[in-house]
Each structure stands twice: as structure tokens, then as C-alpha cells.
Design a protein around this motif. Structure first.
Motif, PDB file in Angstrom:
ATOM      1  N   ALA A 109      -7.468   2.498  -0.447  1.00 25.96           N
ATOM      2  CA  ALA A 109      -7.471   3.387  -1.605  1.00 25.96           C
ATOM      3  C   ALA A 109      -7.115   4.785  -1.137  1.00 25.96           C
ATOM      4  O   ALA A 109      -7.752   5.328  -0.239  1.00 25.96           O
ATOM      5  CB  ALA A 109      -8.841   3.394  -2.286  1.00 25.96           C
ATOM      6  N   GLY A 110      -6.074   5.336  -1.717  1.00 27.48           N
ATOM      7  CA  GLY A 110      -5.692   6.703  -1.420  1.00 27.48           C
ATOM      8  C   GLY A 110      -4.752   6.842  -0.247  1.00 27.48           C
ATOM      9  O   GLY A 110      -3.616   7.269  -0.394  1.00 27.48           O
ATOM     10  N   SER A 111      -5.212   6.502   0.942  1.00 27.49           N
ATOM     11  CA  SER A 111      -4.389   6.629   2.139  1.00 27.49           C
ATOM     12  C   SER A 111      -4.860   5.632   3.182  1.00 27.49           C
ATOM     13  O   SER A 111      -5.979   5.122   3.119  1.00 27.49           O
ATOM     14  CB  SER A 111      -4.447   8.054   2.678  1.00 27.49           C
ATOM     15  OG  SER A 111      -5.788   8.441   2.937  1.00 27.49           O
ATOM     16  N   VAL A 112      -3.994   5.383   4.156  1.00 28.64           N
ATOM     17  CA  VAL A 112      -4.316   4.371   5.154  1.00 28.64           C
ATOM     18  C   VAL A 112      -3.529   4.649   6.427  1.00 28.64           C
ATOM     19  O   VAL A 112      -2.455   5.257   6.391  1.00 28.64           O
ATOM     20  CB  VAL A 112      -3.978   2.952   4.623  1.00 28.64           C
ATOM     21  CG1 VAL A 112      -2.472   2.742   4.517  1.00 28.64           C
ATOM     22  CG2 VAL A 112      -4.624   1.870   5.476  1.00 28.64           C
ATOM     23  N   GLN A 113      -4.085   4.221   7.551  1.00 31.71           N
ATOM     24  CA  GLN A 113      -3.376   4.295   8.821  1.00 31.71           C
ATOM     25  C   GLN A 113      -2.942   2.892   9.203  1.00 31.71           C
ATOM     26  O   GLN A 113      -3.765   1.984   9.302  1.00 31.71           O
ATOM     27  CB  GLN A 113      -4.291   4.875   9.911  1.00 31.71           C
ATOM     28  CG  GLN A 113      -3.561   5.239  11.197  1.00 31.71           C
ATOM     29  CD  GLN A 113      -2.619   6.414  11.028  1.00 31.71           C
ATOM     30  OE1 GLN A 113      -2.895   7.309  10.237  1.00 31.71           O
ATOM     31  NE2 GLN A 113      -1.514   6.410  11.752  1.00 31.71           N
ATOM     32  N   SER A 114      -1.642   2.696   9.371  1.00 28.04           N
ATOM     33  CA  SER A 114      -1.111   1.384   9.739  1.00 28.04           C
ATOM     34  C   SER A 114      -0.478   1.451  11.115  1.00 28.04           C
ATOM     35  O   SER A 114      -0.356   2.523  11.708  1.00 28.04           O
ATOM     36  CB  SER A 114      -0.039   0.951   8.718  1.00 28.04           C
ATOM     37  OG  SER A 114       1.178   1.656   8.930  1.00 28.04           O
ATOM     38  N   GLY A 115      -0.050   0.312  11.613  1.00 25.23           N
ATOM     39  CA  GLY A 115       0.657   0.278  12.883  1.00 25.23           C
ATOM     40  C   GLY A 115       2.001   0.974  12.824  1.00 25.23           C
ATOM     41  O   GLY A 115       2.610   1.250  13.860  1.00 25.23           O
TER      42      GLY A 115
END
Length: 288
Positions: A109-115
Motif C-alpha cells: 500500500a502506497g510504496s514498496v521496495q522491490s528487487g
């Protein structure tokens, strides 16, 4: 869709209550949601990040927050659809003499850190090949209904199946080869954009292939489901979205395909269920 009693995938991680992350922010298209959806369902979020502004945004969520009944139902739905893709693609890879490795799904939700780096909800759903994960904010489904009139469970399933289609491309080597080709062309060139369109149309085709076999396995499709997905495909064509956002089309900037192309390749997958008929790279670009 008929999903009662269907199993739920265990490859889903809920990060909605894990706290915020900083990601490239700023909406480069003037804050118009429908224009942002031009970048909808991309295979590589780095393309989105480079088109958005450099401002930093941070969203915070707390553990233990209560979710609406709609969100609870959407979470269950996502798990069931992902499970369906696992069942279908395991079977289809076996036919090819290969072993399918299911992707993970992260609900945020909102923002995320991905690879592949940081991303915000405005990026839309995306697949990251670096960590073999599909990222999705449930609010996107509500935006589909509210902003572009694409609603219905099978329309939402199409979103997930399209992103899993990029995972299929990754496992088959197509995604890596296309990204290498795009790197040689350089960003925002004719060759780069056309290769991107080929990737996206093939992911649409794979979404159709999944739906064909999911229906064969589980009798999941109901009257009106196919129309829901085709309506969604038509509403996310580059030409349709550009007309809505700018009042005109700019074919040289297309990177996902026109409404007609996206609908046609999705329909071909739905009709044939044959992975071998999804070659979007050999035909001339004008014939796609």
C-alpha cells in the motif's frame, strides 16, 4: 468467476502493514490518474521510475491495522488467482518438458521496495524479474473501476495473469532477450518502444492462455467474464489512454500496444490456449 472452494496460493506476502519506504515520486503526467495508467502493467518498473519526477515520497503504515471487507475479499481473490496461475503454468511447462517455478506476489500500500528498486502505487502493478515477484496495490483495482470503467473479477484476474505472463517470459528467456535488445536500442527510441509493445502483447496472450486452461480445469468462467477482460484490455490500450489524457495519440511513444492489439492477443490466447501461438516477435510490427 466461479472461485468458491478454490485453493489460495501460499506465495503471497502482505506488506501493507510493514511501514513505508522511500521511492521515486512525483507524478510526471500532471497528477492525472488515467494518464498514469498508460504505464499500467509494465514488465520493468525502472521504465516507470525514469518517467516520474525525482521527488521523494514516503508512506507509513502500522501493523495490525483493520482492512475493509472489500480489501479482505480482494486479498483472497489475489491468492486464488495466483494459485490458478500456478496450477496452469505448472501443467503447461510440463508439456514443454520444463519445470515451472512460481513467482511470489507482494501486496503493498502506497510504496514498496522491490528487487528492481523503489516504486509507488502510481507505478501500477508490475513484475520484477530480479526477485521474480509480482507487486500489486489493491487500490489499483478500485482505480480501474473508478477512472477507466474497467470492472469485474475477470478484469482484475487479467491484471494478475498479465504480470504472471511476464514471469513466464522471464523463465522462458524471452524477457531477458527483449531487455537486452531494448538496451541496445536505447531509451525512448522507435526500436525500444516497439520491442516493449511486443513484450506486452505476448503477456496479454499468456493471460488468455491461462484463462483458457483455468476454465478447463475448474470451470471458472461465467457469462460476461470474457467481455470484462476484453473491455479492460481495450481501456488500457496506448491509443485509448493517450486520447483520454491528451486528446490525441502519439504512436511513436506506444509501449504497450493499441486497444485493438491488446484485445486481439488476449482473445487469441483465450481462444487457442496454445503457448506456441504467442510469438509476437517474429511478425512484422505492422501486422501485430
Amino acid at each position: 468467476m466461479k472461485l468458491d472452494g478454490r485453493r489460495e496460493s501460499t506465495n503471497v506476502e502482505d506488506r501493507r502493514g510493514k511501514g513505508g519506504v522511500k521511492a521515486a515520486g512525483g507524478i510526471g503526467l500532471g497528477g492525472i490518474i488515467i494518464a498514469l495508467i498508460i504505464m499500467f502493467m509494465g514488465g520493468d518498473p525502472s521504465q516507470v521510475m525514469e518517467q516520474m519526477g525525482g521527488a521523494q515520497t514516503e508512506t507509513e503504515y502500522t501493523d495490525g491495522q483493520d482492512y475493509s471487507q472489500v480489501d479482505v475479499e480482494l486479498m483472497t481473490f489475489c491468492k486464488q488467482i495466483l494459485a490458478g496461475t500456478e496450477d496452469v503454468w505448472t501443467q503447461e511447462f510440463k508439456k514443454l518438458g520444463l519445470t515451472y517455478r512460481p513467482p511470489k506476489m507482494v501486496i503493498f500500500a502506497g510504496s514498496v521496495q522491490s528487487g528492481c528498486g523503489g516504486a509507488t502505487s502510481e507505478s501500477g502493478p508490475f513484475y520484477c524479474s530480479a526477485d521474480e515477484t509480482v507487486y500489486l496495490d489493491l487500490e489499483f483495482f478500485k482505480t480501474m473501476k473508478r477512472q477507466i470503467g474497467a470492472d469485474g473479477d475477470f478484469a482484475y484476474a487479467y491484471v494478475i495473469a498479465h504480470e504472471v505472463g511476464h514471469h513466464v517470459q522471464n523463465l522462458l528467456g524471452t524477457l531477458g532477450e527483449a531487455h537486452e535488445q531494448m538496451a541496445r536500442y536505447g531509451k525512448n527510441t522507435k526500436g525500444y518502444n516497439q520491442t516493449s509493445v511486443r513484450l506486452e502483447l505476448q503477456a496479454d496472450f499468456y493471460a488468455g492462455v491461462w484463462a483458457y486452461h483455468d476454465n478447463q480445469m475448474f470451470g471458472s468462467l461465467e457469462d460476461g467474464d470474457v467481455e470484462e477482460a476484453l473491455n479492460a484490455a481495450s481501456k488500457i490500450g496506448d491509443d485509448y489512454l493517450q486520447k483520454q489524457a491528451y486528446g490525441k495519440t502519439m504512436p511513436e511513444t506506444f509501449n504497450h500496444g493499441t486497444s485493438e492489439q491488446r484485445s486481439r492477443w488476449l482473445k487469441k490466447g483465450l481462444r487457442t490456449g496454445d503457448v506456441r501461438q504467442g510469438d509476437t516477435f517474429s511478425p512484422s510490427y505492422s501486422s501485430l
